[in-house]
Design a protein around this motif. Structure first.
Motif, short mmCIF file in Angstrom:
data_model
loop_
_atom_site.label_atom_id
_atom_site.label_comp_id
_atom_site.label_asym_id
_atom_site.label_seq_id
_atom_site.Cartn_x
_atom_site.Cartn_y
_atom_site.Cartn_z
N ASP C 51 76.58 25.93 39.77
CA ASP C 51 75.97 24.97 38.92
C ASP C 51 75.25 25.46 37.85
O ASP C 51 75.13 24.97 36.79
N VAL C 52 74.52 26.63 38.25
CA VAL C 52 73.50 26.86 37.21
C VAL C 52 74.13 27.98 36.52
O VAL C 52 73.45 28.37 35.49
N CYS C 53 75.19 28.91 36.83
CA CYS C 53 75.55 29.95 35.97
C CYS C 53 76.03 29.55 34.57
O CYS C 53 76.98 28.87 34.46
N PRO C 54 75.32 29.99 33.59
CA PRO C 54 75.58 29.51 32.25
C PRO C 54 77.19 29.86 31.86
O PRO C 54 77.65 29.02 31.01
N ILE C 80 76.57 37.47 32.62
CA ILE C 80 75.42 37.93 31.66
C ILE C 80 74.29 38.31 32.30
O ILE C 80 73.20 38.62 31.46
N TYR C 81 74.23 38.76 33.42
CA TYR C 81 73.17 39.45 34.08
C TYR C 81 71.82 38.67 33.99
O TYR C 81 70.97 39.35 33.61
N CYS C 82 71.94 37.49 33.89
CA CYS C 82 70.88 36.56 33.49
C CYS C 82 69.74 36.17 34.82
O CYS C 82 68.79 36.15 34.69
N ALA C 84 69.91 33.98 36.95
CA ALA C 84 69.73 32.67 37.17
C ALA C 84 70.28 32.32 38.82
O ALA C 84 69.57 31.59 39.43
N ASP C 87 68.12 33.38 41.41
CA ASP C 87 66.76 32.71 41.49
C ASP C 87 66.92 31.32 42.22
O ASP C 87 66.12 31.03 42.97
#
Lengths: 361, 123, 289
Positions: C51-54, C80-82, C84, C87
């Motif tokens: 759900d969170v993966c941009p 994109i190595y963010c 998220a 987290d």
């Protein structure tokens, strides 16, 4: 002579890494008329932000509006969402945000100044600037884990904390960078040949800066006391020794100088913040969905960045409006070209540090 | 977190230009941008200003319930830098903006009014 | 001008500021944000990372809607190595999703793709770099379709459950009526027959009812089997099993369909018992013992 020649500058031009098109009508060497087209890289980001992404993901999208001021774009959005959700971040998170934002400004300003030297034909100085700039980017890489897109701001705080080794490393590198930037400023200030290309070229008077509502270092180089860091207190600039930098000449040279002055100020602020970090958590828990509207102004390296955010209590935002700094500097740029030499067009454009990807979004 | 003071000014499409002409002071006010919000049925348009060296203040001139395709006056006579934001908005919301030169931000083959709700809600 | 000239001369004698990449490898700083690695046996299939993966680089495909079996897939070239996903992952501390400090080599046209189970099911299936984009597109469509099928299946299940409930209510009402009107015996029989056939036909397609397997309060003879020998049971799961009262291979080997259902519901395994063939494994281990 009287014969007019049309010269195109862009959409692909060797002086600017981004697509923008100016069509100059010139009489001999003097530009008499300008047409601008900026929409080559329109990516529909404002639309995607309200249709494809949930509100807690939009900052990743907005960070990609621009590679250089990504931290300010994500930051502006997050300041807005926090305001709508009523989140109070810890002081430590605020300080960490400030450090990363200022580091981003340093490396962006240094590259902008280097570019001006490059298009003036002074490749040597450009290389020198980029060599010293590496200190700032290395710190960013170590703190955030990424070199270009930091994704450091999170709703409610920041993603990582500073360790004692980081603080030691930042201190060492910033002191070195400060020394080098002072040296660089001296080169730019006193260099005779660079002065021929930059002094009294593309002069924006104080009245002109006001009339055309310029923003950022461009406005401050003309003596307009205008800085969103001074006017909006999202980050604790007042506590870390922020000083508004202005020059009065208003030419390409003054814009370079303002940038160097700001880099020095940013280094001082970062050093103070790093060594006086408040204790506390770096992140607070966030609940709920944004509802209501808010207006945010933050200072990106290129000038003031404005955001309008409206949430409707669902997962997806209702409206996100992005106004980037270059957007407000284009009108004065167009006026500036008229009457100047065609050979000066490149330093003038680059001294504005234009970010066309931002402008078109 | 700060809560900027938003000073809302009541205006209509008919008198916005006159009001701005009288209110806007080039030494004091900084024009930021113009913004439109689509509610699905009507448009709301904001003219947004700040003041030099005044903390956390914003002036908003808001006109609500504007029909699509209404004639929007241009503010280029009040402040000459208005054209970029006005042309942008005219492209994005398919507005009948006075003096707007269409097609600077969008290519001719792009869809009209991409930020209008009906263009992306699948209607 | 002179100052810069002197500086340039100085630079001539210094060693270069750049490194000789690609002959010298690029330095990899500590805590760099790199590729995401995944460990299936720690996953609780909460789907938060998806759900969170941009950019949508993490996708779960539902391979079996009836038993709710999901497969994790990750496209490292979309990432994109963010950070998220790590987290939000509730099991990140235990190592379910981990961000490495290095990234995979950039994708060339003829480069071979990394084969690593920790990159998920999709990367294990693709071998040639030039097919990657096309196959990911197809996979995205497949995953979306599997979502629709899952939704359909759930709606169907709900409908059947409601129908069964309704039938049961009717049956209850009928038996009540039966008690009230004892005299009309002849009529009763026909109605009862009807109800019985009705409830039977409705009940057939619904799910198997769960039943608690044989549980112990403590291991037999005070000595428990090492359940981690069964492939798919990690130490964490063994602990949960022990808590519930399962200590021996024999207990697992005796599980029936109803017991598996119980395990699915109570230990949140979601179909893993069947997929990883615990019962068969337990039987084999029992035979070896």
């Amino acid at each position: 002579m009287g014969s007019k020649i049309t010269v195109t500058f862009g959409s692909q031009h060797i002086a600017i890494p981004e697509p923008v098109s100016f069509v100059f009508e010139t009489e001999n060497e003097i530009i008499t008329k300008v047409d601008v087209d900026v929409g080559y890289v329109h990516r529909g980001i404002e639309q995607a932000a309200v249709s494809k992404f949930n509100f807690n993901n939009v900052q990743f999208l907005l960070a990609r509006v621009c590679g250089f001021c990504s931290i300010t774009h994500a930051g502006a959005y997050i300041h807005g969402v926090e305001q709508l959700l009523g989140v109070e971040t810890t002081r430590r998170a605020d300080y960490l945000r400030l450090i990363v934002t200022e580091l981003d400004r340093m490396h962006s300003h240094l590259l902008a100044n280097g570019h001006v030297a490059e298009v003036c034909g002074y490749e040597n100085l450009f290389m020198q600037v980029v060599k010293y700039r590496e200190n700032a980017t290395e710190i960013l890489e170590a703190i955030t884990g990424n070199r270009v897109q930091y994704d450091y701001y999170q709703i409610g705080g920041v993603s990582r904390d500073l360790s004692p080794e980081h603080i030691k490393m930042i201190n060492a590198k910033l002191v070195e960078l400060r020394k080098n930037v002072l040296k660089m400023r001296d080169f730019f200030e006193t260099d005779y040949t660079l002065g021929l290309k930059t002094r009294n070229v593309g002069t924006i008077t104080y009245d002109m800066a006001k009339e055309y509502n310029t923003a950022g270092p461009i406005a401050r180089a003309s003596g307009l006391r205008m800085d969103a860091r001074n006017e909006f207190d999202f980050l604790p600039y007042g506590e870390v020794g922020y000083v508004l930098q202005t020059r009065t000449e208003g030419d390409v040279w003054a814009r370079n100088m303002v940038r160097f002055d700001e880099v020095i100020n940013s280094i001082d602020m970062s050093l103070y913040a790093v060594n006086n970090l408040p204790e506390g958590d770096i992140k607070v828990k966030v609940k709920g969905k944004p509802k209501g509207e808010t207006f945010i102004r933050v200072e990106a390296p290129r000038g003031e960045c404005f955001y309008y955010i409206k949430g409707n209590g669902t997962k997806v935002m209702e409206r996100v409006r992005v106004r980037v700094p270059t957007y407000s500097n284009i009108p004065v740029l167009r006026e500036l070209f008229v009457g100047s030499l065609y050979s000066d067009a490149q330093p003038i454009v680059l001294s504005f540090d234009p970010c066309l990807s931002c402008t078109a979004r | 977190m700060i809560n900027p003071e938003l000073i809302m000014h009541e205006v209509t499409l008919g008198n916005i230009k006159d009001i701005l002409m009288g209110w806007y002071d080039v030494d004091k006010h900084h024009y930021i941008t113009i913004n439109a919000i689509d509610s699905g049925e009507t448009l709301t348009i904001d003219w947004i200003f700040s003041e030099y060296e005044v903390k956390n203040i914003m002036h908003i001139f808001r006109v609500e319930n504007i029909e699509y395709k209404s004639n929007i006056p241009s503010m280029m006579d009040v402040y000459p830098c208005a054209w970029v934001s006005e042309w942008d908005l005219a492209d994005m919301f398919d507005l009948n903006m006075e003096n707007a030169h269409r097609g600077m931000f969008l290519e001719p083959e792009a869809p009209t009014g991409p930020l209008l709700k009906e263009s992306y809600s699948g209607k | 001008m002179v100052k810069m000239f002197i500086e340039s001369l100085k630079n001539l004698t210094q060693k270069p500021a750049t490194i000789g990449y690609p002959h010298t490898p690029s330095p990899s700083p500590k805590d760099y944000r790199g590729t995401i690695y995944y460990q299936e046996d720690l996953c609780i299939f909460c789907d938060l990372c998806e759900d969170v993966c941009p950019p949508g680089a993490i996708l779960f495909e539902i391979t079996n809607a009836a038993e709710n079996i999901r497969e994790y897939s990750y496209n490292p070239y979309l990432c994109i190595y963010c950070h998220a996903c790590v987290d939000v992952c509730p099991k990140a501390d235990e190592g379910c999703l981990v961000q490495a400090e290095t990234r995979l080599a950039p994708l060339g046209r003829d480069s071979t793709l990394p084969q690593d189970v920790k990159l998920g099911y999709f990367m294990a299936k693709v071998t040639e770099a030039k097919n990657l984009d096309r196959k990911w597109d197809a996979f995205e469509a497949r995953a979306a379709q599997s979502r629709d099928e899952m939704a359909e299946f759930k709606a169907e299940k709900k409908r059947l459950k409601q129908a069964a409930m309704k039938a049961k209510k009717e049956a209850d009402a009928k038996t009540k009526a039966e008690a009230e009107a004892k005299e009309e015996v002849q009529a009763e029989i026909t109605i009862e027959n009807n109800v019985e056939t009705k409830t039977e036909t409705k009940k057939e397609p619904t799910k198997i009812a769960s039943a608690m397997p044989q549980l112990l309060t403590e291991p037999k003879d005070g000595k428990k089997d090492d359940l981690t020998q069964i492939k798919g049971i990690a130490e964490k799961i063994e602990l949960i099993l022990n808590e519930k009262g399962i200590y021996h291979f024999q207990q697992i080997a005796l599980w029936t369909e109803e017991n598996i259902k119980w395990a699915d519901e109570n230990i949140s395994f979601v179909g893993r018992v069947k997929r990883e063939k615990w019962i068969e494994q337990a039987k084999e281990l029992l035979a070896k013992k």
